[in-house]
Design a protein around this motif. Structure first.
Motif, PDB file in Angstrom:
ATOM      1  N   LEU A   1      -1.667   2.108  -3.115  1.00  0.00           N
ATOM      2  CA  LEU A   1      -2.780   2.150  -2.814  1.00  0.00           C
ATOM      3  C   LEU A   1      -3.137   3.043  -3.993  1.00  0.00           C
ATOM      4  O   LEU A   1      -4.656   3.065  -4.654  1.00  0.00           O
TER       5      LEU A   1
ATOM      6  N   THR B   1      -7.377   2.099  -5.765  1.00  0.00           N
ATOM      7  CA  THR B   1      -7.823   3.122  -5.115  1.00  0.00           C
ATOM      8  C   THR B   1      -9.027   3.323  -6.625  1.00  0.00           C
ATOM      9  O   THR B   1      -9.861   3.250  -7.096  1.00  0.00           O
TER      10      THR B   1
ATOM     11  N   LEU C   1      -5.651   3.185   7.418  1.00  0.00           N
ATOM     12  CA  LEU C   1      -6.197   3.084   6.103  1.00  0.00           C
ATOM     13  C   LEU C   1      -7.836   2.907   6.395  1.00  0.00           C
ATOM     14  O   LEU C   1      -8.349   3.481   5.653  1.00  0.00           O
TER      15      LEU C   1
ATOM     16  N   VAL D   1      -9.846   7.656  -1.729  1.00  0.00           N
ATOM     17  CA  VAL D   1      -9.890   5.862  -1.060  1.00  0.00           C
ATOM     18  C   VAL D   1     -11.009   6.444   0.221  1.00  0.00           C
ATOM     19  O   VAL D   1     -11.382   4.835   0.146  1.00  0.00           O
TER      20      VAL D   1
ATOM     21  N   THR E   1       1.130  -1.108  -0.363  1.00  0.00           N
ATOM     22  CA  THR E   1       0.129   0.031  -0.276  1.00  0.00           C
ATOM     23  C   THR E   1       0.751   1.524  -0.287  1.00  0.00           C
ATOM     24  O   THR E   1       0.694   2.261   0.454  1.00  0.00           O
TER      25      THR E   1
ATOM     26  N   GLN F   1      -7.074   7.307   7.489  1.00  0.00           N
ATOM     27  CA  GLN F   1      -5.601   8.144   7.258  1.00  0.00           C
ATOM     28  C   GLN F   1      -4.882   7.864   6.383  1.00  0.00           C
ATOM     29  O   GLN F   1      -4.867   6.623   6.324  1.00  0.00           O
ATOM     30  N   ILE F   2      -4.413   8.724   5.323  1.00  0.00           N
ATOM     31  CA  ILE F   2      -4.017   8.335   3.565  1.00  0.00           C
ATOM     32  C   ILE F   2      -2.651   8.251   4.191  1.00  0.00           C
ATOM     33  O   ILE F   2      -2.029   9.552   4.402  1.00  0.00           O
TER      34      ILE F   2
ATOM     35  N   LEU G   1      -5.893  12.281  -3.968  1.00  0.00           N
ATOM     36  CA  LEU G   1      -5.949  10.536  -3.473  1.00  0.00           C
ATOM     37  C   LEU G   1      -7.057  10.673  -1.977  1.00  0.00           C
ATOM     38  O   LEU G   1      -7.445   8.758  -2.088  1.00  0.00           O
ATOM     39  N   ASP G   2      -7.128  10.534  -1.482  1.00  0.00           N
ATOM     40  CA  ASP G   2      -7.843  11.250  -0.146  1.00  0.00           C
ATOM     41  C   ASP G   2      -9.131  11.023  -0.131  1.00  0.00           C
ATOM     42  O   ASP G   2      -9.794  10.150   0.227  1.00  0.00           O
TER      43      ASP G   2
END
Length: 437
Positions: free
Chosen positions: A13, A17, A39, A55, A8, A43-44, A51-52
């Motif tokens: 990741l 995603t 994750l 996810v 990840t 929490q990224i 991205l956050d």
């Protein structure tokens, strides 16, 4: 379709995603329990624009899940991607221990036909080692379960990784069987709506393509840096030279921007690994040796310009640095020019004040409190004897030069990315130096 992605980190990741965003059911696997727990809690662990949000949304909608146990999901997946790290070994070759560990776990637990796809950047010939490791584990179990290995190298640019994955220039897939090709085609079919190309090759060619691509880009950067340094000596304008040669359609204008050296997780590592692969076969990559040498020299260029300006008398000087990450839109400082410059400045007895929009925590993690961390870009230049620009963040492009000039002891600006106009800077009363000028 159900897949698993082991690792990840940045590649794993982002890939997981983006596959989930296209409707694939993805399980991301990592042995780091703390990372998986984070994750699951939203929490990224990496910085990548957008991205956050992706996810969180895909995890909430149950298309993206996280676990520490690969064996727990193998019964339900058709494809397993290996996206674990391949850090450079002491001799510069890629360390494959994590790649082979995934292969062994895969061989220990599969119960039906499954493909193991290597997404990590690995030397040519790795697939053979992966296949042998899997078969060895199957032999230990006394079972004859069909499987395939494949290579699907990533071409993600940090800071633009989501766009690169969702709308790529090309997808390269190395396979050994029609069955593997059909399954990989099925996985990438949703992306075909964007009319990009899937290039199927044999596995060694797919493994080589990633190294060759990064090495070519690194070569263009070092070539332009060499040209820029020569332009400075002969009185030519490197920006005019860049435009002139970039207008040739055989050359093009990308990756022809001179600067203070490339860094990051890919170019330095991949250039070294490709040279080591060549050595194992008795071949010397002379061009790449020069590329690496030019780049290492370039990372100290701004310090040498600063040293030359002050006649070597740098002890006690306060130097401001704008930018710490190796490029904008990331907090990644691996192989960054800033680390080289900071080391040189400290050895010269300088006081250093730094500012970067996102890489301050990463810098503190790496080097601690040997530098002063500024509250913002203007705080960084307060009472500074010089400003060195190392990373071309957008917010550095149009600063209030009046504020900068009033704040500094000496209004010396050394531009490591050539983002400012030399004539304009000098009209503002700033002492300006750049690459190739």
């Amino acid at each position: 379709m159900n897949i698993a992605i082991v690792g990840t980190g940045y590649v794993g990741l982002v890939s997981g995603t983006c596959f989930a965003e296209m409707g694939v059911n993805v399980t991301c696997v990592d042995v780091n329990e703390e990372k998986i727990s984070s994750l699951k809690n939203g929490q990224i662990p990496i910085y990548e624009p957008g991205l956050d949000e992706m996810v969180l949304r895909n995890h909430r909608e149950s298309r993206l899940n996280f676990t520490t146990d690969l064996s727990s999901c193998l019964d339900n997946v058709e494809i397993v991607f290996s996206a674990v790290g391949t850090p450079p070994d002491e001799d510069g070759s890629a360390d494959l221990q994590y790649v082979l560990a995934v292969a062994r776990t895969f061989g220990q637990h599969i119960k039906k036909y499954t493909i193991l796809v290597t997404k990590s950047t690995v030397p040519v010939g790795t697939a053979k080692k992966v296949k042998a490791a899997i078969q060895e584990e199957l032999n230990k179990r006394g079972v004859n379960i069909p499987f395939d290995v494949a290579s699907n190298p990533e071409f993600l640019k940090e800071g633009a990784a989501i766009k690169d994955f969702m709308s790529p220039d090309r997808v390269v897939v190395g396979v050994e069987s029609e069955k593997a090709k059909e399954l990989m085609t099925k996985l990438y079919r949703p992306f075909l709506l964007n009319n990009f190309r899937v290039i199927f090759t044999d596995i060694p060619s797919a493994e080589m393509i990633k190294y060759a691509a990064n090495s070519m880009l690194a070569t263009r950067i070092s070539f332009m840096n060499d040209i820029a340094n020569l332009c400075e000596l002969v009185g030519a304008d490197v920006n005019m030279v860049r435009k002139g040669i970039g207008a040739d359609t055989r050359i093009g204008n990308k990756f022809l921007y001179p600067g203070c050296g490339y860094g990051g997780s890919c170019f330095p590592k991949d250039v070294k690994a490709l040279m080591k692969t060549a050595e194992k076969y008795g071949y010397e990559m002379r061009v790449l040796k020069a590329v690496e040498a030019v780049n290492e020299r370039q990372k100290s260029l701004l310090f040498r310009k600063l040293e030359r300006y002050y006649g070597g008398a740098l002890k006690g000087k306060t130097i401001a640095l704008w930018g710490l990450a190796f490029k904008p839109e990331t907090d990644d400082m691996r192989e960054s020019t800033s680390l080289v410059v900071i080391d040189l400045l400290l050895n010269a007895g300088c006081k250093i004040r730094v500012y970067d929009p996102v890489a301050m925590d990463e810098c503190h993690r790496r080097i601690g409190s040997v530098v002063e961390y500024a509250a913002d870009m203007y705080d960084a230049v307060l009472n500074a004897d010089a400003l060195l620009l190392l990373t071309e963040w957008k917010q550095f492009r149009l600063p209030s030069w009046g504020v900068v000039k009033k704040s500094m002891n000496r209004s010396l600006v050394i531009d490591g990315r050539n983002i400012y106009d030399a004539q304009e800077m000098r009209l503002l009363g700033l002492i300006y130096h750049c690459i190739g000028g």
